[in-house]
Design a protein around this motif. Structure first.
Motif, mmCIF file in Angstrom:
data_model
loop_
_atom_site.group_PDB
_atom_site.id
_atom_site.type_symbol
_atom_site.label_atom_id
_atom_site.label_comp_id
_atom_site.label_asym_id
_atom_site.label_seq_id
_atom_site.Cartn_x
_atom_site.Cartn_y
_atom_site.Cartn_z
ATOM 1 N N PHE A 73 42.440 41.928 31.283
ATOM 2 C CA PHE A 73 43.754 41.293 31.436
ATOM 3 C C PHE A 73 43.826 40.491 32.744
ATOM 4 N N GLU A 74 43.336 41.107 33.816
ATOM 5 C CA GLU A 74 43.438 40.437 35.120
ATOM 6 C C GLU A 74 42.589 39.158 35.142
ATOM 7 N N THR A 75 41.394 39.252 34.570
ATOM 8 C CA THR A 75 40.514 38.080 34.521
ATOM 9 C C THR A 75 41.112 37.000 33.616
ATOM 10 N N ALA A 76 41.694 37.418 32.506
ATOM 11 C CA ALA A 76 42.292 36.436 31.583
ATOM 12 C C ALA A 76 43.431 35.692 32.277
ATOM 13 N N ALA A 77 44.264 36.419 33.011
ATOM 14 C CA ALA A 77 45.382 35.763 33.704
ATOM 15 C C ALA A 77 44.856 34.728 34.701
ATOM 16 N N THR A 78 43.794 35.083 35.420
ATOM 17 C CA THR A 78 43.214 34.148 36.407
ATOM 18 C C THR A 78 42.607 32.932 35.711
ATOM 19 N N LEU A 79 41.814 33.186 34.649
ATOM 20 C CA LEU A 79 41.175 32.064 33.940
ATOM 21 C C LEU A 79 42.203 31.096 33.372
ATOM 22 N N LEU A 80 43.354 31.633 32.984
ATOM 23 C CA LEU A 80 44.410 30.786 32.389
ATOM 24 C C LEU A 80 45.323 30.171 33.454
ATOM 25 N N GLY A 81 44.957 30.368 34.725
ATOM 26 C CA GLY A 81 45.716 29.725 35.804
ATOM 27 C C GLY A 81 46.921 30.521 36.267
ATOM 28 N N GLY A 82 47.031 31.786 35.820
ATOM 29 C CA GLY A 82 48.176 32.603 36.224
ATOM 30 C C GLY A 82 47.778 33.722 37.153
ATOM 31 N N HIS A 83 48.614 34.748 37.184
ATOM 32 C CA HIS A 83 48.439 35.824 38.151
ATOM 33 C C HIS A 83 48.735 37.155 37.471
ATOM 34 N N ALA A 84 47.998 38.212 37.875
ATOM 35 C CA ALA A 84 48.272 39.554 37.326
ATOM 36 C C ALA A 84 48.518 40.538 38.460
ATOM 37 N N LEU A 85 49.470 41.438 38.238
ATOM 38 C CA LEU A 85 49.782 42.465 39.235
ATOM 39 C C LEU A 85 49.407 43.826 38.679
ATOM 40 N N PHE A 86 48.545 44.539 39.388
ATOM 41 C CA PHE A 86 48.136 45.878 38.961
ATOM 42 C C PHE A 86 49.127 46.895 39.512
ATOM 43 N N LEU A 87 49.776 47.633 38.608
ATOM 44 C CA LEU A 87 50.845 48.548 39.007
ATOM 45 C C LEU A 87 50.510 49.959 38.521
#
Ligand code: CP
Length: 363
Positions: A73-87
């Motif tokens: 999920f985190e890598t997908a968000a980055t590849l798509l130009g977005g951001h992921a927050l691990f909570l």
């Protein structure tokens, strides 16, 4: 309130769609999911993943540990130009100082998509009820509790993996999948997917470890429409003719006493060995959602699969794991993009100017 949400999606509640359960999709929609994953997988292979999650944020609530789900999920968000927050539970108050309802309303004012891994499906359901952005079920683990646990993001990756490994022009609808051993959360999702698509699913388990009744009922209803088959048996001979054999952990989350009991029930019949794969057929592949207990981890003995199979040519578990990334890319564009509001150029210029002027006044 002037601005109902600070999220860029600004969804109206009535338009909200969540990813809760594979049974919510039709056959056509599942085939569309596979095609969307294929497009994005090819894009990634060319380092050309489109920035369709740009400026957006994925909240990732993990109440249990994860390798694949988190990293994909985190890598997908980055590849798509977005951001992921691990909570993780150490990072937020959910479940201790703050309720599901309040956490949902707060996070959905800030994030554009939220994924949750937790023990009870009903918590994800409650989170979705109060959320103003799409919620993704990243596994609910209560298959032994109220029987509603399932793992739909894993299932998308499993479908793509099976499609990629079919031979002789076979369609996924025509494939036979055998789940050997414990029918846990991934099998629940596969029971929905296989029955929607018209596949044959055999769950070969010791008595008492097969699918929950409500899942069997739903799959049988689906099969009436799709022509699929669900076979549940404790007879290991049923592996013969399988295109794919999948096994799952039977020891996950259990204390030592329960693990010893389960070992004595599942071993040796429900262990995937080289001999069992050979018996199944010349082109039968081995799948596993991972982590696998093949004599390498917390449990030093080989449990649901042998190390020989894990290292052998029929093992496609790492393709399956990699396809989690294809699935997450598809999920983020599917849930994030349709409601994304492109910023207007004049607005960007206006707010940059206003902000800089205000800063000049301040300093
Ligand atoms: N298969 C799976 O969900 O793996 P993780 O627990 O590592 O996320």
């Amino acid at each position: 309130m002037k601005y109902p949400s600070s999220s860029v999606t600004n969804l109206e509640k009535k338009d909200l769609r969540h990813f809760m359960n594979i049974n919510q999709f039709s056959k056509k929609e599942l085939l569309d999911w596979i095609e969307l994953m294929e497009i994005l997988k090819e894009a990634r292979s060319k380092n050309a993943v489109p920035h369709l999650f740009k400026g957006q944020s994925l909240g990732m609530i993990f109440q249990q540990s994860s390798t694949r789900t988190r990293v994909s999920f985190e890598t997908a968000a980055t590849l798509l130009g977005g951001h992921a927050l691990f909570l993780s539970p150490r990072d937020i108050h959910l479940g201790s100082k703050e309720t599901v309802e309040d956490t949902s309303r707060v996070l959905s004012r800030m994030c554009d998509v939220i994924m949750i891994r937790t023990d009870l499906y009903e918590k994800i359901d409650k989170f979705a009820e109060y959320s103003t952005v799409p919620i993704i079920n990243a596994m609910s683990t209560d298959v032994y509790g109220d029987d509603t646990g399932n793992h739909p993001t894993q299932c998308l990756a499993d479908l793509l993996t099976m499609k990629e490994h079919l031979t002789n022009g076979e369609k996924i609808e025509d494939a036979t999948l055998v789940v050997l051993g414990d029918a846990s959360t991934p099998t629940v999702s596969l029971a929905y997917a296989c029955s929607k698509l018209g596949m044959t699913l055999k769950v070969v388990s010791p008595e008492g470890y097969n699918l929950p009744d409500h899942v069997i009922k739903a799959a049988e209803e689906n099969n009436k429409v799709s022509g699929g088959k669900l076979i549940m048996t404790d007879d290991v001979e049923e592996v013969i003719g399988a295109d794919f054999i999948m096994s799952e952990e039977w020891c996950w989350g259990r204390d030592e006493e329960e693990v010893n009991k389960r070992d004595s029930i599942f071993k040796p019949n429900y262990v995937v060995t080289k001999e069992l794969l050979e018996k199944a057929g010349p082109n039968t592949y081995f799948m596993h959602v991972l982590p696998a207990n093949a004599g390498n981890g917390y449990w030093t003995d080989e449990k649901e699969v042998t190390r020989e199979v894990m290292e052998g040519p029929r093992c496609i578990v790492f393709d399956e794991a990699e396809n989690r990334l294809s699935a997450m890319l598809a999920l983020l564009v599917y849930y994030g993009r349709p409601h994304y509001t492109e910023p207007k150029k004049e607005d960007l210029i206006k707010y940059e100017k206003e902000t800089l002027n205000k800063l000049k006044e301040i300093f």
